[in-house]
Write a protein that holds these residues in place. Structure first.
Motif, short mmCIF file in Angstrom:
data_model
loop_
_atom_site.label_atom_id
_atom_site.label_comp_id
_atom_site.label_asym_id
_atom_site.label_seq_id
_atom_site.Cartn_x
_atom_site.Cartn_y
_atom_site.Cartn_z
N VAL A 12 0.84 -1.21 0.00
CA VAL A 12 0.00 0.00 0.00
C VAL A 12 0.88 1.25 0.00
O VAL A 12 0.63 2.19 -0.76
N THR A 13 1.92 1.26 0.83
CA THR A 13 2.80 2.44 0.89
C THR A 13 3.58 2.62 -0.41
O THR A 13 3.82 3.74 -0.84
N GLU A 14 3.99 1.52 -1.03
CA GLU A 14 4.74 1.59 -2.29
C GLU A 14 3.85 2.06 -3.44
O GLU A 14 4.28 2.83 -4.29
N MET A 15 2.60 1.57 -3.46
CA MET A 15 1.68 1.94 -4.54
C MET A 15 1.10 3.33 -4.35
O MET A 15 0.66 3.97 -5.31
N GLY A 16 1.08 3.79 -3.12
CA GLY A 16 0.59 5.14 -2.84
C GLY A 16 -0.89 5.24 -2.53
O GLY A 16 -1.37 6.31 -2.20
N SER A 17 -1.60 4.14 -2.63
CA SER A 17 -3.02 4.17 -2.31
C SER A 17 -3.54 2.76 -2.10
O SER A 17 -2.98 1.79 -2.62
N ILE A 18 -4.63 2.65 -1.32
CA ILE A 18 -5.27 1.35 -1.08
C ILE A 18 -5.86 0.82 -2.38
O ILE A 18 -5.79 -0.37 -2.67
N THR A 19 -6.43 1.72 -3.17
CA THR A 19 -7.06 1.31 -4.44
C THR A 19 -6.04 0.67 -5.37
O THR A 19 -6.28 -0.40 -5.94
N MET A 20 -4.88 1.32 -5.55
CA MET A 20 -3.85 0.79 -6.43
C MET A 20 -3.29 -0.52 -5.89
O MET A 20 -3.01 -1.46 -6.65
#
Length: 299
Positions: A12-20
């Protein structure tokens, strides 16, 4: 600690969002949110804080994400190690290198390595000395190749083996008044210099040299981000440069540049190959280092 939940949080932190992150993991967004809440409850600490419509990490969340990044980088390193050990000639070798070896040494070394290890993937990152050491320590690189004034304060967790010393030369156009002449440091420093940007290790060496000999630093009349551009400007007939002999030796031999010999000045760069200390080197790392040494001795 629930490592599955930690990895979910890390993604989640790497993708920048929960959705991604949900899309990356191919699970529903509510499922991700639910698992993160359970993880926070298990930890007894908040990972996220609300900011407008979005979310951001708490101070604890930021530090945990960094530690998780190192953990999962190490996990990947272990997986690569097992794969390398099992297959011997397959795998991925990640090299972090400073500008000089990345541009003038590693291309030849890499070509020789690939001829003997066709199935090995080589990933080469060009960075500064701190970046190279950081990537090695954080398990983002398997080898670091350093070219410059080898710092005595390099991390104690790193072993650095010097391959050879590379001379630093003053060079000018063949038509320059000092071409192939012996002059004093004061004389050459009076010439306009064409150099790379501030932060360049060779530029810093030149300014440090001037300070040591109590000479006013040169005027940098032209500044480039790339070394080739600076060299070509000198070849065109303007100014002087202070540069690694690896970079300009061929130009000097072809008569496109000329050396200026400065009294009592002889500086060198260290070319060193670095690995993590006390760690068993993989077969791929050993093979690459052996090729670097072999190619160095043959030149």
């Amino acid at each position: 600690m629930n490592l599955h939940a930690l990895k979910l949080f890390y993604i989640v932190t790497e993708m920048g969002s929960i959705t991604m992150a949900a899309k990356e993991l191919r699970i529903s967004q509510p499922a991700v949110s639910s698992q993160l809440k359970k993880f926070e409850k298990e930890l007894g600490l908040s990972l996220f804080k609300q900011e407008g419509r979005g979310i951001s990490l708490t101070e604890f969340g930021i530090e945990l994400a960094e530690k998780a990044r190192n953990l999962f980088a190490l996990e990947q390193q272990i997986e690569l190690f097992v794969e390398d050990y099992r297959l011997a000639r397959r795998g991925k070798l990640r090299i972090a290198a400073t500008y000089l070896p990345a541009n003038f040494l590693i291309p030849h070394w890499a070509a020789s390595f690939k001829k003997e290890n066709e199935d090995v993937e080589l990933l080469i990152t060009t960075t500064n000395s701190k970046g190279a050491f950081d990537r090695l320590q954080q398990y983002k690189a398997d080898i670091a190749v350093f070219g410059g004034d080898m710092p005595g304060s390099h991390p104690t967790t790193i072993d650095a083996e010097e391959l050879y010393e590379d001379e630093l030369w003053f060079v000018v156009s063949p038509e320059h008044k000092y071409a192939n002449q012996i002059v004093s440091l004061h004389q050459i420093i009076q010439e306009p210099f064409i150099m790379r940007e501030k932060g360049s290790s060779t530029r810093e060496r030149l300014f440090s040299l001037c300070q040591t000999y109590n000479v006013q630093p040169p005027m940098v009349s032209l500044q480039f981000n790339g070394l080739h551009e600076a060299i070509r400007s000198v070849m065109a007939g303007y100014g002087a440069n202070f540069v690694s002999s690896i970079v300009v030796r061929e130009y000097v031999e072809r008569g496109l540049l000329a050396r200026v010999f400065v009294n009592d000045i002889h500086l060198t760069n260290k070319i060193a190959i670095c690995v993590r200390k006390t760690e068993r080197q993989s077969e791929l790392v050993k093979k690459f280092i052996d090729i670097c040494k072999r190619e160095t001795l043959s030149n």
